[in-house]
Design a protein around this motif. Sequence first.
Motif, PDB file in Angstrom:
ATOM      1  N   VAL A  53       8.762  37.380  24.472  1.00 39.76           N
ATOM      2  CA  VAL A  53       9.810  36.969  23.329  1.00 39.76           C
ATOM      3  C   VAL A  53       9.595  36.401  23.009  1.00 39.76           C
ATOM      4  O   VAL A  53       9.704  36.052  21.439  1.00 39.76           O
ATOM      5  N   ALA A  54       8.940  35.066  23.110  1.00 34.81           N
ATOM      6  CA  ALA A  54       8.216  33.534  22.680  1.00 34.81           C
ATOM      7  C   ALA A  54       7.381  34.164  21.541  1.00 34.81           C
ATOM      8  O   ALA A  54       7.301  33.432  20.406  1.00 34.81           O
ATOM      9  N   LYS A  55       6.273  34.660  22.130  1.00 35.27           N
ATOM     10  CA  LYS A  55       5.699  35.517  21.167  1.00 35.27           C
ATOM     11  C   LYS A  55       6.299  36.061  19.386  1.00 35.27           C
ATOM     12  O   LYS A  55       5.877  35.845  18.569  1.00 35.27           O
ATOM     13  N   ALA A  56       6.435  37.114  20.374  1.00 35.83           N
ATOM     14  CA  ALA A  56       7.713  37.887  19.246  1.00 35.83           C
ATOM     15  C   ALA A  56       8.219  36.849  18.180  1.00 35.83           C
ATOM     16  O   ALA A  56       8.349  37.273  17.088  1.00 35.83           O
ATOM     17  N   GLN A  57       9.129  36.253  18.719  1.00 37.64           N
ATOM     18  CA  GLN A  57      10.144  35.071  18.159  1.00 37.64           C
ATOM     19  C   GLN A  57       8.915  34.292  17.146  1.00 37.64           C
ATOM     20  O   GLN A  57       9.290  33.944  15.937  1.00 37.64           O
ATOM     21  N   GLY A  61       9.339  34.715  12.387  1.00 41.57           N
ATOM     22  CA  GLY A  61       9.665  33.481  11.380  1.00 41.57           C
ATOM     23  C   GLY A  61       8.816  34.012   9.918  1.00 41.57           C
ATOM     24  O   GLY A  61       9.368  33.752   9.296  1.00 41.57           O
ATOM     25  N   ASP A  62       7.509  34.209  10.322  1.00 43.78           N
ATOM     26  CA  ASP A  62       6.649  34.846   9.556  1.00 43.78           C
ATOM     27  C   ASP A  62       6.879  35.623   8.862  1.00 43.78           C
ATOM     28  O   ASP A  62       7.034  35.544   7.575  1.00 43.78           O
ATOM     29  N   ILE A  63       7.620  36.861   8.926  1.00 46.24           N
ATOM     30  CA  ILE A  63       8.329  37.575   9.100  1.00 46.24           C
ATOM     31  C   ILE A  63       9.806  37.230   7.632  1.00 46.24           C
ATOM     32  O   ILE A  63       9.552  37.713   6.784  1.00 46.24           O
ATOM     33  N   VAL A  72      12.009  43.521   1.015  1.00 45.18           N
ATOM     34  CA  VAL A  72      11.444  43.759   2.920  1.00 45.18           C
ATOM     35  C   VAL A  72      10.406  43.903   3.475  1.00 45.18           C
ATOM     36  O   VAL A  72       9.619  44.565   3.098  1.00 45.18           O
ATOM     37  N   PRO A  73       9.999  43.236   4.638  1.00 45.30           N
ATOM     38  CA  PRO A  73       8.551  43.490   5.161  1.00 45.30           C
ATOM     39  C   PRO A  73       9.035  44.964   5.463  1.00 45.30           C
ATOM     40  O   PRO A  73       9.651  44.771   6.377  1.00 45.30           O
ATOM     41  N   ALA A  91      14.224  42.137  12.782  1.00 46.71           N
ATOM     42  CA  ALA A  91      14.299  40.911  12.785  1.00 46.71           C
ATOM     43  C   ALA A  91      14.513  41.130  10.932  1.00 46.71           C
ATOM     44  O   ALA A  91      14.500  42.639  10.724  1.00 46.71           O
ATOM     45  N   PRO A  92      14.144  40.399  10.355  1.00 43.13           N
ATOM     46  CA  PRO A  92      14.648  41.102   8.427  1.00 43.13           C
ATOM     47  C   PRO A  92      13.982  42.217   8.111  1.00 43.13           C
ATOM     48  O   PRO A  92      12.949  41.039   6.926  1.00 43.13           O
TER      49      PRO A  92
END
Length: 278
Positions: A53-57, A61-63, A72-73, A91-92
């Motif tokens: 989860v930490a890596k995903a978060q 942030g980059d997304i 929208v990515p 994520a957005p």
Amino acid sequence: MTTTDDAPSPHPRAVFFVSDSTGVTAETLGSALLANFPGVTFARETVPFVDSVAKAQRVVGDIRAAAETGPVPLVFTTLRSPSVKAVFHAAPGTTIDLLSDHLTDLEQALGVTASEQPGQYHGLGNVERYFARMRAVEYAIEHDDGQSERALEIADVIIVAPSRCGKTPTTMYLALHHGLLVANYPLTDDDFPTDGLPPMVAPYRERCFGLTTTPLRLSQVRHERRPNSRYASIAQCTLELRRAEELFRRTRVPFINSSAKSVEEMSAVIMQSMKLHG
């Protein structure tokens, strides 16, 4: 992180290929889908080994940063952990899980729940076949739209057609699904008038296969890329298709009309006509 950008554009759409393993599967499958939209400019980033989860978060942030500065990515994922997947679905961006539906179908068919061990599905049953397909995809990317003359002599087939007749999607399908080495070449005004095939592909006539379509269909597709241009006009499309078909007949290059056929159907016709086996 490994980044590869397409041709410069004021607002390229950010694309993230996210995996809990090497990222090869996510990048290959995602790129094959994106090949169906050659008129869109993408800024691609492959993010491997996202297994917590930490890596995903951190990736989210980059997304988020990409979403704040452009369209929208798109986020293509091959992830097993539900908690890691949940981070990306919040994520957005538009997240496309490349494996979820397929795994669900298999679970139902086999009556067994799939393993949640990261990277488990990357242990492919036929490693040689897998890497042959990966090499074929690399070859297809290098030889897309006549970009390279290198190693054309080893091509299984060279697809020749006017712009926007379906060369790239068909090329990528044959590479990804059948492991065939496929190049493609776009016929342009510079290639006419001529009695023979363009010099780049002329030595390999027996490996060439042509695609055409209808003037109306070609005009519609081109209008999406360059609205109200000469390039997209019915007159120009009619001229290019007529010249292409005359060229194919004159040089005895087999060809099909792609207007009413899916990529799968065109690929099957090409393989049968050229006596190819994937």
